[in-house]
Motif scaffolding. Sequence first.
Motif, PDB file in Angstrom:
ATOM      1  N   GLN A 322       0.825  -1.200   0.000  1.00  0.00           N
ATOM      2  CA  GLN A 322       0.000   0.000   0.000  1.00  0.00           C
ATOM      3  C   GLN A 322       0.864   1.258   0.000  1.00  0.00           C
ATOM      4  OE1 GLN A 322      -2.916  -0.148   3.140  1.00  0.00           O
ATOM      5  NE2 GLN A 322      -4.092  -1.764   2.151  1.00  0.00           N
ATOM      6  N   ARG A 323       1.931   1.263   0.797  1.00  0.00           N
ATOM      7  CA  ARG A 323       2.818   2.435   0.813  1.00  0.00           C
ATOM      8  C   ARG A 323       3.511   2.606  -0.534  1.00  0.00           C
ATOM      9  NH1 ARG A 323       4.154   0.177   5.772  1.00  0.00           N
ATOM     10  NH2 ARG A 323       6.205  -0.491   5.011  1.00  0.00           N
ATOM     11  N   LEU A 324       3.850   1.489  -1.181  1.00  0.00           N
ATOM     12  CA  LEU A 324       4.496   1.574  -2.496  1.00  0.00           C
ATOM     13  C   LEU A 324       3.610   2.313  -3.483  1.00  0.00           C
ATOM     14  CD1 LEU A 324       6.608   0.729  -4.642  1.00  0.00           C
ATOM     15  CD2 LEU A 324       5.312  -1.410  -4.896  1.00  0.00           C
ATOM     16  N   TYR A 325       2.330   1.934  -3.549  1.00  0.00           N
ATOM     17  CA  TYR A 325       1.469   2.541  -4.563  1.00  0.00           C
ATOM     18  C   TYR A 325       0.960   3.917  -4.140  1.00  0.00           C
ATOM     19  CZ  TYR A 325       1.942  -1.569  -7.378  1.00  0.00           C
ATOM     20  OH  TYR A 325       2.474  -2.553  -8.172  1.00  0.00           O
ATOM     21  N   ASP A 326       0.958   4.216  -2.855  1.00  0.00           N
ATOM     22  CA  ASP A 326       0.730   5.602  -2.441  1.00  0.00           C
ATOM     23  C   ASP A 326       1.886   6.480  -2.909  1.00  0.00           C
ATOM     24  OD1 ASP A 326      -1.674   5.021  -1.248  1.00  0.00           O
ATOM     25  OD2 ASP A 326      -0.882   4.929   0.792  1.00  0.00           O
ATOM     26  N   THR A 327       3.103   5.950  -2.822  1.00  0.00           N
ATOM     27  CA  THR A 327       4.270   6.686  -3.309  1.00  0.00           C
ATOM     28  C   THR A 327       4.225   6.814  -4.827  1.00  0.00           C
ATOM     29  OG1 THR A 327       5.559   5.823  -1.445  1.00  0.00           O
ATOM     30  CG2 THR A 327       6.792   6.757  -3.283  1.00  0.00           C
ATOM     31  N   ALA A 328       3.718   5.785  -5.511  1.00  0.00           N
ATOM     32  CA  ALA A 328       3.562   5.877  -6.965  1.00  0.00           C
ATOM     33  C   ALA A 328       2.627   7.019  -7.336  1.00  0.00           C
ATOM     34  CB  ALA A 328       3.029   4.552  -7.514  1.00  0.00           C
ATOM     35  N   ALA A 329       1.547   7.191  -6.569  1.00  0.00           N
ATOM     36  CA  ALA A 329       0.626   8.300  -6.830  1.00  0.00           C
ATOM     37  C   ALA A 329       1.324   9.641  -6.623  1.00  0.00           C
ATOM     38  CB  ALA A 329      -0.592   8.194  -5.916  1.00  0.00           C
ATOM     39  N   GLU A 330       2.216   9.693  -5.636  1.00  0.00           N
ATOM     40  CA  GLU A 330       2.967  10.929  -5.401  1.00  0.00           C
ATOM     41  C   GLU A 330       3.903  11.231  -6.562  1.00  0.00           C
ATOM     42  OE1 GLU A 330       5.874  12.786  -1.902  1.00  0.00           O
ATOM     43  OE2 GLU A 330       5.012  10.778  -1.693  1.00  0.00           O
ATOM     44  N   VAL A 331       4.516  10.200  -7.117  1.00  0.00           N
ATOM     45  CA  VAL A 331       5.399  10.392  -8.266  1.00  0.00           C
ATOM     46  C   VAL A 331       4.607  10.843  -9.490  1.00  0.00           C
ATOM     47  CG1 VAL A 331       6.893   9.182  -9.914  1.00  0.00           C
ATOM     48  CG2 VAL A 331       7.145   8.770  -7.459  1.00  0.00           C
ATOM     49  N   LEU A 332       3.442  10.265  -9.701  1.00  0.00           N
ATOM     50  CA  LEU A 332       2.633  10.613 -10.870  1.00  0.00           C
ATOM     51  C   LEU A 332       1.971  11.968 -10.753  1.00  0.00           C
ATOM     52  CD1 LEU A 332       0.909   7.180 -11.629  1.00  0.00           C
ATOM     53  CD2 LEU A 332       2.690   8.308 -12.979  1.00  0.00           C
ATOM     54  N   GLY A 333       1.700  12.412  -9.525  1.00  0.00           N
ATOM     55  CA  GLY A 333       1.004  13.673  -9.343  1.00  0.00           C
ATOM     56  C   GLY A 333      -0.427  13.591  -9.854  1.00  0.00           C
ATOM     57  N   PRO A 334      -0.914  14.612 -10.560  1.00  0.00           N
ATOM     58  CA  PRO A 334      -2.296  14.584 -11.066  1.00  0.00           C
ATOM     59  C   PRO A 334      -2.590  13.397 -11.979  1.00  0.00           C
ATOM     60  CG  PRO A 334      -1.396  16.803 -11.209  1.00  0.00           C
ATOM     61  CD  PRO A 334      -0.256  15.898 -10.844  1.00  0.00           C
ATOM     62  N   ASP A 335      -1.542  12.850 -12.632  1.00  0.00           N
ATOM     63  CA  ASP A 335      -1.760  11.704 -13.524  1.00  0.00           C
ATOM     64  C   ASP A 335      -2.183  10.453 -12.767  1.00  0.00           C
ATOM     65  OD1 ASP A 335      -1.191  13.153 -15.762  1.00  0.00           O
ATOM     66  OD2 ASP A 335       0.909  12.535 -15.888  1.00  0.00           O
ATOM     67  N   ALA A 336      -2.052  10.470 -11.437  1.00  0.00           N
ATOM     68  CA  ALA A 336      -2.470   9.311 -10.650  1.00  0.00           C
ATOM     69  C   ALA A 336      -3.975   9.095 -10.717  1.00  0.00           C
ATOM     70  CB  ALA A 336      -2.044   9.482  -9.191  1.00  0.00           C
ATOM     71  N   LEU A 337      -4.724  10.096 -11.199  1.00  0.00           N
ATOM     72  CA  LEU A 337      -6.169   9.946 -11.362  1.00  0.00           C
ATOM     73  C   LEU A 337      -6.545   9.338 -12.710  1.00  0.00           C
ATOM     74  CD1 LEU A 337      -7.290  13.398  -9.881  1.00  0.00           C
ATOM     75  CD2 LEU A 337      -7.217  11.168  -8.735  1.00  0.00           C
ATOM     76  N   ASP A 338      -5.561   9.170 -13.574  1.00  0.00           N
ATOM     77  CA  ASP A 338      -5.793   8.603 -14.902  1.00  0.00           C
ATOM     78  C   ASP A 338      -5.660   7.084 -14.812  1.00  0.00           C
ATOM     79  OD1 ASP A 338      -5.890   7.822 -17.523  1.00  0.00           O
ATOM     80  OD2 ASP A 338      -4.248   9.111 -18.212  1.00  0.00           O
ATOM     81  N   LEU A 339      -6.771   6.371 -14.954  1.00  0.00           N
ATOM     82  CA  LEU A 339      -6.749   4.921 -14.788  1.00  0.00           C
ATOM     83  C   LEU A 339      -6.012   4.202 -15.910  1.00  0.00           C
ATOM     84  CD1 LEU A 339     -10.355   4.199 -13.460  1.00  0.00           C
ATOM     85  CD2 LEU A 339      -8.241   4.528 -12.165  1.00  0.00           C
ATOM     86  N   ASP A 340      -5.656   4.926 -16.964  1.00  0.00           N
ATOM     87  CA  ASP A 340      -4.903   4.306 -18.038  1.00  0.00           C
ATOM     88  C   ASP A 340      -3.391   4.389 -17.813  1.00  0.00           C
ATOM     89  OD1 ASP A 340      -7.150   3.583 -19.510  1.00  0.00           O
ATOM     90  OD2 ASP A 340      -7.285   5.559 -20.456  1.00  0.00           O
ATOM     91  N   ARG A 341      -2.959   5.125 -16.785  1.00  0.00           N
ATOM     92  CA  ARG A 341      -1.539   5.219 -16.483  1.00  0.00           C
ATOM     93  C   ARG A 341      -1.077   4.003 -15.678  1.00  0.00           C
ATOM     94  NH1 ARG A 341       1.411   9.961 -16.816  1.00  0.00           N
ATOM     95  NH2 ARG A 341       3.067   8.487 -16.323  1.00  0.00           N
ATOM     96  N   PRO A 342       0.206   3.674 -15.797  1.00  0.00           N
ATOM     97  CA  PRO A 342       0.726   2.559 -14.981  1.00  0.00           C
ATOM     98  C   PRO A 342       0.543   2.834 -13.489  1.00  0.00           C
ATOM     99  CG  PRO A 342       2.316   3.222 -16.666  1.00  0.00           C
ATOM    100  CD  PRO A 342       1.233   4.262 -16.680  1.00  0.00           C
ATOM    101  N   TRP A 343       0.313   1.794 -12.742  1.00  0.00           N
ATOM    102  CA  TRP A 343       0.264   1.793 -11.278  1.00  0.00           C
ATOM    103  C   TRP A 343      -1.049   2.294 -10.683  1.00  0.00           C
ATOM    104  CZ3 TRP A 343       4.905   5.195 -12.309  1.00  0.00           C
ATOM    105  CH2 TRP A 343       5.971   4.421 -12.793  1.00  0.00           C
ATOM    106  N   THR A 344      -1.912   2.973 -11.473  1.00  0.00           N
ATOM    107  CA  THR A 344      -3.117   3.542 -10.858  1.00  0.00           C
ATOM    108  C   THR A 344      -4.099   2.442 -10.444  1.00  0.00           C
ATOM    109  OG1 THR A 344      -4.012   3.921 -13.084  1.00  0.00           O
ATOM    110  CG2 THR A 344      -2.915   5.768 -12.012  1.00  0.00           C
ATOM    111  N   LEU A 345      -4.327   1.458 -11.322  1.00  0.00           N
ATOM    112  CA  LEU A 345      -5.211   0.353 -10.953  1.00  0.00           C
ATOM    113  C   LEU A 345      -4.574  -0.511  -9.870  1.00  0.00           C
ATOM    114  CD1 LEU A 345      -6.674  -0.745 -14.401  1.00  0.00           C
ATOM    115  CD2 LEU A 345      -7.831   0.498 -12.574  1.00  0.00           C
ATOM    116  N   ASP A 346      -3.241  -0.628  -9.912  1.00  0.00           N
ATOM    117  CA  ASP A 346      -2.552  -1.390  -8.870  1.00  0.00           C
ATOM    118  C   ASP A 346      -2.733  -0.726  -7.510  1.00  0.00           C
ATOM    119  OD1 ASP A 346      -1.495  -3.461 -10.458  1.00  0.00           O
ATOM    120  OD2 ASP A 346       0.086  -2.141 -11.164  1.00  0.00           O
ATOM    121  N   ARG A 347      -2.803   0.583  -7.514  1.00  0.00           N
ATOM    122  CA  ARG A 347      -3.012   1.284  -6.241  1.00  0.00           C
ATOM    123  C   ARG A 347      -4.392   0.954  -5.671  1.00  0.00           C
ATOM    124  NH1 ARG A 347      -3.936   7.633  -4.840  1.00  0.00           N
ATOM    125  NH2 ARG A 347      -3.345   7.524  -2.628  1.00  0.00           N
TER     126      ARG A 347
END
Length: 378
Positions: A322-347
């Motif tokens: 869970q911490r890994l993919y929370d950090t992934a959202a931090e790296v992606l920034g606003p793109d973390a809301l795009d479900l077509d980007r890597p890691w968003t569905l994994d989060r």
Amino acid sequence: MDLEHTAEEKEFRARLRSWLARVLPALPPKPSPDDWPARRAYDLGWQRRLHDAGYGEVHWDASPTTRLIFLEETEIAGAPYVGANFVGLLHAGPTIAAEGTPEQRARWLGPILRGEEVWCQGFSEPDAGSDLAALRTRAHRDGDTYVVTGSKIWTSHAEVADWCELLVRTDPDAPRHRGISWLALPMDAPGITVRPLRTLAGSAEFAEVFLDEVRVPVAHRVGAEHDGWRVTMVTLSFERGTAFVGEVVACRRVLTELAREARANGRWDDPGLRRRLGTLNAEFRALWRLTQWNVSEAEASSRGVPGVGGSVFKLRYSHARQRLYDTAAEVLGPDALDLDRPWTLDRLSALSYTIAAGTSQIQRNIVAERILGLPKGR
């Protein structure tokens, strides 16, 4: 714990790595995530390739260390995951190999290893929550069959499964943990209704299963009657001890990709983010060593069954993921809301890991009671 590989194990790694390099480029494209019949065919096709190349039986007829090498190399190479047949290959199959009769092993293990049959797991129930021993699905004996009535929930891949590892209560008057039996349920038996469940990520790999006087041969019971709780602990030992091995390797690969993405989009300049990535790297390296320890323990066991160290791993891994993919959202920034980007569905799926395969609360109880020797809570 011996972390050194033998010459034979090193040869196995090299041979497997070479075979993967030849085979993977020729695989057909993966089917749509929503097309479960196609995904079943794809996953079983991959298992058939493994079987025909001599790797199909690595889950049971090889040492735990060899299985660890196999899971590590296939994940590093980007090979298909076990997918729709993960219950058969990683849970039910190893349980039958450890606890089944010669006839049961002959009937069920071959079709799993050859990619011919899919299994699902019928453990959880709507009213039992995390308290698995509170299950209410009943099975009363009628000659050579059990008549089963009840319901299950979060049954993985029930809509494409041929068999279900099913927990039932065969003695309603016995203490909660002593009146349970482990059955192999044919999913085409009359009286079964499957209702798919859609997850937060939009997938439908889970289902509710309703059982209305379903008849199951007594010969399909694995272990003694009313001894299903002990057999279930064997299943859960595999689920928590070795079934997540490939995912640890995948998480370590995601960490490398996150660092690369952060350097590309400028977020690497944040020292706090770098610190979190470094901490996660240490966490997953430690989890990999813990996995090796659990595998060494299983190797020392006469039946190759992992011990309670799997609960330590499951607890730490669920929260680290869970911490890994929370950090992934931090790296992606606003793109973390795009479900077509890597890691968003994994989060989104990471949220379930503190519940699946036994909640974190259950794992803490196991660690406290069986490892630390603390008294049971009232």
